[in-house]
Design an enzyme around this catalytic site. Structure first.
Site, mmCIF file in Angstrom:
data_model
loop_
_atom_site.group_PDB
_atom_site.id
_atom_site.type_symbol
_atom_site.label_atom_id
_atom_site.label_comp_id
_atom_site.label_asym_id
_atom_site.label_seq_id
_atom_site.Cartn_x
_atom_site.Cartn_y
_atom_site.Cartn_z
ATOM 1 N N ASP A 50 0.981 -1.302 0.104
ATOM 2 C CA ASP A 50 0.137 -0.181 0.056
ATOM 3 C C ASP A 50 0.746 1.295 -0.073
ATOM 4 O O ASP A 50 1.963 1.266 0.304
ATOM 5 C CB ASP A 50 -1.012 0.125 1.195
ATOM 6 C CG ASP A 50 -1.844 -1.081 1.127
ATOM 7 O OD1 ASP A 50 -2.604 -1.262 0.123
ATOM 8 O OD2 ASP A 50 -1.956 -2.005 2.057
ATOM 9 N N TYR A 70 7.007 -9.904 6.149
ATOM 10 C CA TYR A 70 6.951 -8.388 6.323
ATOM 11 C C TYR A 70 7.281 -8.342 7.744
ATOM 12 O O TYR A 70 6.889 -8.934 8.612
ATOM 13 C CB TYR A 70 5.338 -8.204 6.358
ATOM 14 C CG TYR A 70 4.632 -7.980 5.006
ATOM 15 C CD1 TYR A 70 4.602 -6.966 4.192
ATOM 16 C CD2 TYR A 70 3.868 -9.174 4.499
ATOM 17 C CE1 TYR A 70 4.182 -6.903 2.886
ATOM 18 C CE2 TYR A 70 3.444 -9.020 3.156
ATOM 19 C CZ TYR A 70 3.516 -7.810 2.485
ATOM 20 O OH TYR A 70 2.853 -7.829 1.161
#
Length: 361
Positions: free
Chosen positions: A52, A110
């Site tokens: 994002d 992540y």
């Protein structure tokens, strides 16, 4: 047509995210513009997944197909020459048609970084600057509630219309602390939109002692988008690593690939680590799963043993047709090796000799 696999690093602060937004400021759009400038042809860049706006990547993986053939190192230099200094190609490799940057992902990692010390201007784009002291031990107590397979409807922003099934598996979450920086490492095959940032956020709230660790169970059991939660700041999140499984044959209906976590491996009489190690070491005895493309249902397995290869059908109605579709690709791989022998197909009741095998004798 050539296929190239690339690893790219970027700082997300100045970009609208990975996916094209038709504004020209996404990582995907910038890469496509640069590569098209080099190839003088339309190019479609496909990434391992989305990041994002504001999210960083140390090792985002993408692929592109082109008619232009160049050595990998030359590709890396050519692309980097036209990129801004906060986007950089780390590696380029030539791949075959069985590799896919999105569909062949084994897992992703992540990392969410939290600067829990004084404000640091040098890490403001890569770590969340948290001025409130966090109770690390409380955060660690909350982690087990998130690990495993759960319905994450309450901890992501993906719509139920687009993703009706919001059950996902988090393989592991680890917390480390060094020099005032807390790092949360999330590992899983796939995550929904904002899912990692929302998991990080709830752990941060627990670290602030706003909630007890058991509050996570309440959030998960609610299974509703309206459940009160926050989304942690984008700059703290970095796509750290993407791991891929090996694929030997690929068709829109199915594939032959490595065995993965969640597969029924009882047919091989081996443990998953042993199966993975044999492939990594290119051992003389290897097993691969033959599955449907999208549901990943196991229909059979492919065995290579001392130079001889065979397909063993577990589910005949769909397994036999799929084996015959994938057989030419598997045989083409074997033809590149010395002492090629046709691949035999077996069912539980005996051997099936396909037209493809007969032609190759």
């Amino acid at each position: 047509m050539m296929r190239y696999k690339c690893v790219v690093s970027y700082v997300g602060r100045n970009y609208s995210g990975w996916q094209s937004q038709r504004k020209g400021d996404s990582i995907q759009e910038i890469l496509e513009t640069v590569i098209e400038r080099i190839t003088q042809e339309k190019v479609n860049v496909i990434g391992s997944g989305r990041t994002d706006a504001g999210v960083n990547a140390k090792a985002q993986v993408f692929m592109f197909d082109t008619k232009r053939e160049m050595p990998a190192r030359k590709w890396m230099g050519a692309i980097n020459a036209f990129l801004p200094n906060d986007i950089h190609i780390m590696s380029v490799e030539e791949e075959d048609d069985c590799f896919h940057a999105r569909y062949n992902v084994r897992f992703k990692q992540y990392n969410y970084r939290i600067n829990n010390g004084p404000y640091n201007v040098f890490t403001k784009d890569t770590a969340f600057q948290c001025p409130i002291h966090l109770d690390v031990e409380k955060m660690k107590e909350g982690i087990p509630y998130l690990v495993g397979t759960h319905d994450f409807t309450s901890l992501n922003s993906s719509s139920l219309e687009e993703y009706p099934d919001q059950v996902r598996t988090v393989r592991s979450i680890t917390l480390t602390e060094e020099d005032g920086v807390i790092t949360l490492a999330f590992v899983g095959k796939g995550f929904l939109r904002y899912m990692v940032r929302m998991m990080a956020s709830v752990l941060i709230e627990i670290g602030k002692r706003k909630y007890e660790p058991s509050h996570i169970q309440e959030i998960l059991e609610a299974k509703r988008k309206s459940f009160p939660h926050k989304n942690s700041p984008a700059e703290g999140l970095t796509l750290e690593y993407v791991d891929y499984f090996k694929t030997l044959a690929l068709h829109e209906t199915g594939m032959v690939r490595e065995f993965l976590v969640g597969d029924n491996i009882s047919c091989t009489n081996k443990e998953l680590p042993a199966l993975e190690q044999a492939i990594k070491e290119n051992a003389s005895h290897q097993f691969y799963a033959m599955t449907t493309r999208h549901s990943q249902e196991l229909l059979g397995y492919y065995e290579i043993n001392q130079g001889e290869a065979s397909i063993h059908i577990l589910e005949e109605e769909r397994g036999i047709p799929l084996a015959n579709i994938l057989l030419p690709q598997l045989e083409e791989r074997l033809r590149k090796q010395a002492n090629f022998k046709p691949i035999l197909i077996y069912t539980k009741s005996g051997r099936i000799v396909s037209n493809s095998v007969e032609e190759s004798k």
